[in-house]
Motif scaffolding. Structure first.
Motif, PDB file in Angstrom:
ATOM      1  N   HIS A 234      -2.786  -0.503   3.473  1.00  0.00           N
ATOM      2  CA  HIS A 234      -1.472  -0.266   4.078  1.00  0.00           C
ATOM      3  C   HIS A 234      -1.333   1.205   4.452  1.00  0.00           C
ATOM      4  O   HIS A 234      -2.003   2.081   3.899  1.00  0.00           O
ATOM      5  CB  HIS A 234      -0.361  -0.653   3.101  1.00  0.00           C
ATOM      6  N   ARG A 239       4.001  -0.361   3.548  1.00  0.00           N
ATOM      7  CA  ARG A 239       4.419  -1.680   4.025  1.00  0.00           C
ATOM      8  C   ARG A 239       3.588  -2.180   5.202  1.00  0.00           C
ATOM      9  O   ARG A 239       3.386  -3.384   5.346  1.00  0.00           O
ATOM     10  CB  ARG A 239       5.896  -1.637   4.455  1.00  0.00           C
ATOM     11  N   THR A 240       3.114  -1.269   6.046  1.00  0.00           N
ATOM     12  CA  THR A 240       2.418  -1.658   7.272  1.00  0.00           C
ATOM     13  C   THR A 240       0.939  -1.921   6.993  1.00  0.00           C
ATOM     14  O   THR A 240       0.198  -1.005   6.598  1.00  0.00           O
ATOM     15  CB  THR A 240       2.531  -0.548   8.331  1.00  0.00           C
TER      16      THR A 240
END
Length: 363
Positions: A234, A239-240
């Motif tokens: 991530h 989160r990504t």
């Protein structure tokens, strides 16, 4: 990979040299104190997935967690990207090739890569490359330009093996090899290509033959596996998701990925070299090869950073990719091996390396 993103306490860049078991199930692994400390470390890292695992005199304790929901495959069974923590694996390959008599370590890299080049064309040897004393920068001069379109996704994938070799052959070191230490992914990547050329064997095959096979590391490799086999990295926001890391022409510097238990097995072999097949090579991995800094404080072996503790030295290496971080270390004085892994890209004031380092130093 490390150097661009992570730092070890008290290890600055570029200084003049002063001188040259089947794993136990978690519930059976014992030590409650270690279990509590590892759980605290997992919480401190604050990453989607985090794994801290310790082996002390062969007894394993593992704790995992994270800010993301548990993956379909248990975290301890996933393979994690090691980035620059690949380098101890590469160093062990070289050490084993030297012990087998296939190489000496003193071979000029340029003659390994191009038989038509005179040995005097470049005095950089294989030993200089693995010890970061070849006078090379962290990355080739044209790396950022050539990889700019993939800077946020997979820049290393755009820099192939032939480009790494060509950049080395064109490079003119600013310092005489062996006189200065400067951490270099470039140099270790060149080492991988030079060793492969000298032995006429692909680096991945050398890794499998001389390290993964003898130590029975069946869940370690250099490329992403099938669905559910690898942890997902991530970005800095935690989160990504980011794509699996592709090391391109830098495989020897940062391509290895492995499960926590395979990594403990790798470190346990360093703690007990007499019980592992490449015994002499493993023993050589503890031997200091250079000391630098004030009072020779900073000590390096072929594949590890070595720092003092109150009771004896600790050996360690960390690594990072664009979405994961890793820390590997061991202490012969306490029979302790530590593995720390997380799936969040390094960010400012990141606690990951400091947390893992402190655990090993206190262990």
């Amino acid at each position: 990979m490390t150097a661009p993103t992570t730092r070890w306490p008290g290890v600055p860049d570029g200084e003049v040299l002063q001188s040259p078991g089947r794993p136990l199930p978690e519930a059976e692994s014992g030590d409650r104190a270690w279990s509590e400390r590892l759980a605290e470390a997992v919480d401190a890292v604050y990453a989607p997935d985090a794994v801290f695992a310790v082996s002390q005199h062969g007894r394993r304790t593992l704790r995992c967690g994270g800010t993301a929901p548990p993956p379909a495959v248990p975290r301890p069974e996933l393979r994690y990207e090691l980035g620059s923590a690949t380098k101890p694996f590469t160093a062990l390959v070289l050490a084993q090739l030297i012990r087998c008599g296939l190489l000496t370590g003193g071979e000029p890299a340029v003659t390994c890569l191009r038989a038509d080049r005179a040995p005097g064309a470049s005095p950089v040897t294989l030993a200089h490359l693995i010890t970061h004393t070849a006078g090379l920068p962290a990355l080739p001069a044209d790396f950022l330009v050539r990889t700019l379109p993939a800077r946020r996704t997979n820049p290393y994938a755009r820099y192939s093996g032939p480009r790494v070799v060509d950049a080395f052959l064109r490079h003119r070191p600013r310092h005489r090899p062996g006189t200065r230490w400067h951490y270099s992914n470039f140099g270790v990547a060149v080492l991988g290509h030079a060793v492969a050329a000298a032995t006429r064997t692909a680096w991945e095959e050398l890794l499998a033959e001389h390290v993964l096979g003898p130590l029975v590391l069946g869940s370690t490799g250099t490329r992403p596996g099938g669905p559910g086999s690898d942890a997902v990295g991530h970005g800095k926001d935690g989160r990504t998701p980011v794509p699996p890391f592709d090391a391109g022409g830098f495989q020897a510097a940062g391509a290895v990925r492995a499960t926590p238990h395979d990594l403990l097995t790798f470190l346990e072999a360093h703690l007990d070299p007499l019980g592992a097949p490449p015994t002499e090579a493993l023993l050589s991995m503890r031997t200091p090869v250079l000391r630098r800094g004030l009072d020779h404080r900073h000590v390096h072996t072929t594949g590890w950073f070595r720092h003092p503790t109150d009771r004896g030295p600790m050996y360690f290496h960390s690594g990072a990719t664009l979405g994961q971080q890793a820390f590997l270390g061991f202490r012969p004085d306490t029979g302790t091996a530590l593995v720390a892994l997380c799936t969040r890209r390094f960010r400012a004031r990141d606690p990951f390396v400091a947390t893992a380092y402190s655990l090993l130093a206190q262990g």
